[in-house]
Design a protein around this motif. Structure first.
Motif, PDB file in Angstrom:
ATOM      1  N   MET A   1     -38.463  -8.697  44.572  1.00 16.29           N
ATOM      2  CA  MET A   1     -37.837  -9.253  45.899  1.00 16.29           C
ATOM      3  C   MET A   1     -36.733  -8.020  46.058  1.00 16.29           C
ATOM      4  O   MET A   1     -36.176  -7.498  45.297  1.00 16.29           O
ATOM      5  N   HIS A   2     -36.837  -8.125  47.629  1.00 13.25           N
ATOM      6  CA  HIS A   2     -35.935  -7.066  47.892  1.00 13.25           C
ATOM      7  C   HIS A   2     -34.526  -7.424  48.341  1.00 13.25           C
ATOM      8  O   HIS A   2     -34.387  -8.557  48.828  1.00 13.25           O
ATOM      9  N   ASN A   3     -33.793  -6.609  48.163  1.00 18.72           N
ATOM     10  CA  ASN A   3     -32.162  -6.998  48.578  1.00 18.72           C
ATOM     11  C   ASN A   3     -32.017  -6.155  49.951  1.00 18.72           C
ATOM     12  O   ASN A   3     -31.707  -5.011  49.995  1.00 18.72           O
ATOM     13  N   LEU A   4     -32.366  -7.044  50.864  1.00 20.83           N
ATOM     14  CA  LEU A   4     -32.326  -6.593  52.131  1.00 20.83           C
ATOM     15  C   LEU A   4     -30.949  -6.383  52.961  1.00 20.83           C
ATOM     16  O   LEU A   4     -30.915  -5.857  54.013  1.00 20.83           O
ATOM     17  N   GLU A   5     -29.848  -6.513  52.112  1.00 20.36           N
ATOM     18  CA  GLU A   5     -28.552  -6.251  52.587  1.00 20.36           C
ATOM     19  C   GLU A   5     -28.132  -4.726  52.092  1.00 20.36           C
ATOM     20  O   GLU A   5     -27.130  -4.150  52.761  1.00 20.36           O
ATOM     21  N   GLU A   6     -28.925  -4.207  51.565  1.00 14.95           N
ATOM     22  CA  GLU A   6     -28.895  -2.831  51.411  1.00 14.95           C
ATOM     23  C   GLU A   6     -29.755  -1.846  52.040  1.00 14.95           C
ATOM     24  O   GLU A   6     -31.082  -1.810  52.090  1.00 14.95           O
ATOM     25  N   PRO A   7     -29.371  -1.009  53.010  1.00 14.72           N
ATOM     26  CA  PRO A   7     -30.023  -0.522  53.780  1.00 14.72           C
ATOM     27  C   PRO A   7     -30.556   0.943  53.295  1.00 14.72           C
ATOM     28  O   PRO A   7     -29.981   1.834  53.003  1.00 14.72           O
ATOM     29  N   ASN A   8     -31.842   1.004  53.045  1.00  8.49           N
ATOM     30  CA  ASN A   8     -32.719   2.003  52.752  1.00  8.49           C
ATOM     31  C   ASN A   8     -33.906   2.113  53.313  1.00  8.49           C
ATOM     32  O   ASN A   8     -34.599   0.853  53.880  1.00  8.49           O
ATOM     33  N   ARG A   9     -34.750   3.182  53.123  1.00  5.94           N
ATOM     34  CA  ARG A   9     -35.966   3.252  53.821  1.00  5.94           C
ATOM     35  C   ARG A   9     -36.990   2.439  53.123  1.00  5.94           C
ATOM     36  O   ARG A   9     -37.824   1.552  54.182  1.00  5.94           O
ATOM     37  N   GLU A  10     -37.110   1.838  52.007  1.00  2.00           N
ATOM     38  CA  GLU A  10     -37.851   1.002  51.419  1.00  2.00           C
ATOM     39  C   GLU A  10     -37.551  -0.428  52.100  1.00  2.00           C
ATOM     40  O   GLU A  10     -38.778  -1.023  52.489  1.00  2.00           O
ATOM     41  N   ASN A  11     -36.531  -0.840  52.173  1.00  4.91           N
ATOM     42  CA  ASN A  11     -36.165  -2.070  53.064  1.00  4.91           C
ATOM     43  C   ASN A  11     -36.634  -1.998  54.297  1.00  4.91           C
ATOM     44  O   ASN A  11     -37.333  -3.043  54.962  1.00  4.91           O
ATOM     45  N   LEU A  12     -36.423  -1.148  54.990  1.00  2.52           N
ATOM     46  CA  LEU A  12     -36.906  -0.775  56.330  1.00  2.52           C
ATOM     47  C   LEU A  12     -38.428  -1.066  56.670  1.00  2.52           C
ATOM     48  O   LEU A  12     -38.582  -1.831  57.610  1.00  2.52           O
ATOM     49  N   GLU A  13     -39.268  -0.120  55.782  1.00  4.95           N
ATOM     50  CA  GLU A  13     -40.520  -0.264  55.795  1.00  4.95           C
ATOM     51  C   GLU A  13     -40.887  -1.719  55.462  1.00  4.95           C
ATOM     52  O   GLU A  13     -42.024  -2.236  56.126  1.00  4.95           O
ATOM     53  N   TYR A  14     -40.367  -2.308  54.643  1.00  2.00           N
ATOM     54  CA  TYR A  14     -40.910  -3.669  54.163  1.00  2.00           C
ATOM     55  C   TYR A  14     -40.825  -4.726  55.333  1.00  2.00           C
ATOM     56  O   TYR A  14     -41.635  -5.514  55.669  1.00  2.00           O
ATOM     57  N   MET A  15     -39.293  -4.585  55.897  1.00  2.00           N
ATOM     58  CA  MET A  15     -39.182  -5.549  57.212  1.00  2.00           C
ATOM     59  C   MET A  15     -40.299  -5.189  58.213  1.00  2.00           C
ATOM     60  O   MET A  15     -40.766  -6.324  58.792  1.00  2.00           O
ATOM     61  N   ILE A  16     -40.467  -4.072  58.583  1.00  2.00           N
ATOM     62  CA  ILE A  16     -41.364  -3.764  59.730  1.00  2.00           C
ATOM     63  C   ILE A  16     -42.677  -4.242  59.311  1.00  2.00           C
ATOM     64  O   ILE A  16     -43.422  -5.160  59.981  1.00  2.00           O
TER      65      ILE A  16
END
Length: 77
Positions: free
Chosen positions: A1-16
């Motif tokens: 599970m991603h902690n999307l409150e933390e801005p990082n490249r991995e989360n950005l890629e996951y959201m896109i």
């Protein structure tokens, strides 16, 4: 599970990738996560939250969301 409150490249890629999958974007290959910058994280997260919270989208909604992604992508280059 991603902690999307933390801005990082991995989360950005996951959201896109999640947005592209949920919207079933035919032109998804043109919308690569690498085209987005971390300083746009909050804007992308807002779109992600909106898309994740809905089951169905009208054609006009999909067009508007894709247009917004394109605007963010364009300003990232």
């Amino acid at each position: 599970m991603h902690n999307l409150e933390e801005p990082n490249r991995e989360n950005l890629e996951y959201m896109i990738d999640s947005i592209k999958t949920k919207l079933r974007m035919a032109s998804g290959a043109a919308m690569q996560p690498s085209h987005f910058q971390l300083d746009q994280y909050e804007d992308v997260k807002d779109l992600y939250d909106h898309v994740a919270g809905k089951q169905n989208f009208s054609i006009s909604e999909v067009e508007a969301l894709v247009s917004e992604l394109g605007r963010l992508r364009t300003s990232a280059t």
